[in-house]
Write an enzyme that holds these catalytic residues in place. Structure first.
Site, short mmCIF file in Angstrom:
data_model
loop_
_atom_site.label_atom_id
_atom_site.label_comp_id
_atom_site.label_asym_id
_atom_site.label_seq_id
_atom_site.Cartn_x
_atom_site.Cartn_y
_atom_site.Cartn_z
N LEU A 2 0.83 -1.20 0.00
CA LEU A 2 0.00 0.00 0.00
C LEU A 2 0.87 1.25 0.00
CD1 LEU A 2 -2.51 -1.55 2.52
CD2 LEU A 2 -3.08 -0.77 0.20
N PRO A 3 0.27 2.42 -0.25
CA PRO A 3 1.10 3.63 -0.41
C PRO A 3 1.97 3.96 0.81
CG PRO A 3 -1.07 4.00 -1.34
CD PRO A 3 -1.13 2.66 -0.66
N LYS A 26 14.99 0.91 3.59
CA LYS A 26 14.35 1.32 2.33
C LYS A 26 14.28 2.85 2.22
CE LYS A 26 11.64 1.64 -1.24
NZ LYS A 26 12.20 1.53 -2.58
N LYS A 43 7.16 10.99 0.27
CA LYS A 43 6.85 10.26 1.51
C LYS A 43 8.07 9.50 2.02
CE LYS A 43 5.61 6.38 0.65
NZ LYS A 43 5.85 4.97 0.43
P1 NAD Z 1 0.32 2.64 -6.36
O1 NAD Z 1 -0.23 3.96 -5.93
O2 NAD Z 1 0.48 2.34 -7.80
O3 NAD Z 1 -0.58 1.46 -5.74
C1 NAD Z 1 -1.15 1.50 -4.47
C2 NAD Z 1 -2.45 0.69 -4.56
O4 NAD Z 1 -3.03 0.64 -3.26
C3 NAD Z 1 -3.48 1.34 -5.49
O5 NAD Z 1 -3.93 0.39 -6.44
C4 NAD Z 1 -4.59 1.79 -4.55
O6 NAD Z 1 -5.89 1.71 -5.13
C5 NAD Z 1 -4.43 0.81 -3.41
N1 NAD Z 1 -4.98 1.29 -2.14
C6 NAD Z 1 -4.81 2.52 -1.58
N2 NAD Z 1 -5.45 2.58 -0.40
C7 NAD Z 1 -6.03 1.36 -0.22
C8 NAD Z 1 -6.83 0.80 0.81
N3 NAD Z 1 -7.18 1.51 1.89
N4 NAD Z 1 -7.26 -0.49 0.65
C9 NAD Z 1 -6.91 -1.22 -0.44
N5 NAD Z 1 -6.16 -0.73 -1.45
C10 NAD Z 1 -5.72 0.54 -1.32
O7 NAD Z 1 1.70 2.48 -5.57
P2 NAD Z 1 2.92 1.51 -5.95
O8 NAD Z 1 3.81 2.21 -6.87
O9 NAD Z 1 2.38 0.15 -6.28
O10 NAD Z 1 3.67 1.45 -4.53
C11 NAD Z 1 3.20 0.67 -3.45
C12 NAD Z 1 4.24 0.78 -2.35
O11 NAD Z 1 5.49 0.30 -2.84
C13 NAD Z 1 4.49 2.23 -1.87
O12 NAD Z 1 4.75 2.21 -0.49
C14 NAD Z 1 5.72 2.64 -2.66
O13 NAD Z 1 6.44 3.67 -2.02
C15 NAD Z 1 6.47 1.33 -2.72
N6 NAD Z 1 7.39 1.17 -3.86
C16 NAD Z 1 7.05 1.57 -5.12
C17 NAD Z 1 7.95 1.36 -6.18
C18 NAD Z 1 7.62 1.79 -7.60
O14 NAD Z 1 8.55 1.81 -8.44
N7 NAD Z 1 6.39 2.10 -7.93
C19 NAD Z 1 9.17 0.74 -5.93
C20 NAD Z 1 9.47 0.30 -4.65
C21 NAD Z 1 8.57 0.51 -3.62
#
Ligand code: NAD
Length: 300
Positions: A68-69, A174, A243
């Site tokens: 999740l975010p 991280k 964040k």
């Molecule tokens: P994203 O915003 O694409 O996906 C987050 C998902 O969570 C969305 O589909 C959203 O609808 C869902 N969501 C939000 N609130 C929710 C809730 N209350 N219940 C259920 N679902 C919910 O984000 P992402 O890029 O997939 O990143 C996810 C995590 O991984 C974050 O913490 C980010 O910092 C980390 N991350 C991202 C990357 C990247 O390259 N995108 C790389 C490493 C780590």
């Protein structure tokens, strides 16, 4: 024949979708959940997975992954409005693979213990490409026996797996990684604009950086395909980058570490995120830097 125990997977976003998809492809029974109903339904269609309409759907879940975010949302889903922890069978393992502030676990772990579950953190690095390829770097903190239970899943999603210490140590690792990475991205953009104003071609400058000591993950993987191309579509949001930098900053404060260069990077990321809005990709920080400079990168 009894059905195999399920892997719950909450958060099917840019990262969660391919990670959970790889678990499906590896033969795990996955129950996916996302706040975005259309995305959740598309995930079920694409991978033939089960999806959860509510917390009750996790009643057969032996291991639950959150992607999740941030930590506040993880706490809300697990012990707040989402109330998922209470619906897991006793003795379940919760694996938080989101990137978030480790302080979020202060609200979650008392409930984990009261309900007889176990919890580890396991944030990742490697971007959407690493998630798709199943080669993510995984930094996992918590009890060794609990991590052992997660290893078959980590081996599907990750390439390099590091045990970083107690619960929350993966998150600290991280956030500090992303502080280094984001600062390098922003300074590289400043270098390219300065070079262009001097009369150098920014595409050539990036190529030279890439085989010189200025090389970093951004010169290698981000500048040409996402910045100079003007597509700004790496799949990692600027708000998520900001964040992560706030988390790193909080860790510096907690450890009473003076970090003046990092302070500036955190402020820049925060201001850029506020200016460009919630949908901006993190590589679009270049647009914000360009605007302050009053010049646009134009590779010849
Ligand atoms: P994203 O915003 O694409 O996906 C987050 C998902 O969570 C969305 O589909 C959203 O609808 C869902 N969501 C939000 N609130 C929710 C809730 N209350 N219940 C259920 N679902 C919910 O984000 P992402 O890029 O997939 O990143 C996810 C995590 O991984 C974050 O913490 C980010 O910092 C980390 N991350 C991202 C990357 C990247 O390259 N995108 C790389 C490493 C780590």
């Amino acid at each position: 024949m009894t059905r195999p125990e399920a892997i719950g997977f909450i958060g099917l976003g840019n990262m969660g979708w391919p990670m959970a998809g790889n678990l499906c492809k590896a033969g795990f029974r996955v129950i996916g959940m996302d706040a975005d109903g259309e995305r959740q339904a598309a995930f079920a269609d694409t991978f033939g997975a089960e999806v959860a309409e509510g917390a009750e759907a996790f009643a057969e879940t032996d291991r639950l992954i959150t992607m999740l975010p941030d930590g506040r949302i993880v706490a809300d889903v697990l012990v707040g409005a989402g109330d998922v922890l209470r619906h897991l069978p006793q003795g379940s393992l919760v694996i938080d693979m989101s990137s978030g502030d480790p302080s979020a676990y202060e609200t979650i772990t008392p409930e984990v213990e009261r309900l007889g579950h176990a919890m580890i953190d396991a944030p990742v690095s490697g971007g959407t490409g690493g998630a798709e390829a199943g080669t993510l770097t995984i930094m996992t903190g918590g009890d060794d026996a609990a991590i052992d239970r997660a290893m078959p899943l980590f081996e599907v999603m990750g390439g390099k797996i590091f045990r970083t210490g107690g619960l929350g140590s993966g998150q600290a690792m991280k956030a500090l990684n992303n502080l280094a990475s984001a600062t390098a991205l922003m300074v590289t953009i400043e270098v390219l604009i300065t070079a262009q104003r001097f009369g150098l071609d920014p595409a050539m400058v990036n190529s030279i950086l890439n085989v010189s000591t200025g090389r970093n993950n951004s010169t290698d993987k981000k500048i040409a395909p996402h910045v100079l191309s003007r597509t700004f579509d790496s799949g990692f949001g600027l708000s998520l980058m900001a964040k992560d930098l706030r988390t790193a900053h909080a860790i510096a404060e907690r450890t009473k570490t003076p970090v003046p260069l990092s302070d500036l990077a955190v402020q820049m990321a925060q201001q850029a995120s506020e200016a460009l809005g919630p949908d901006a990709d993190h590589t679009a920080v270049a647009l914000w830097i360009e605007e302050r400079v009053g010049d646009t990168l134009k590779p010849s």
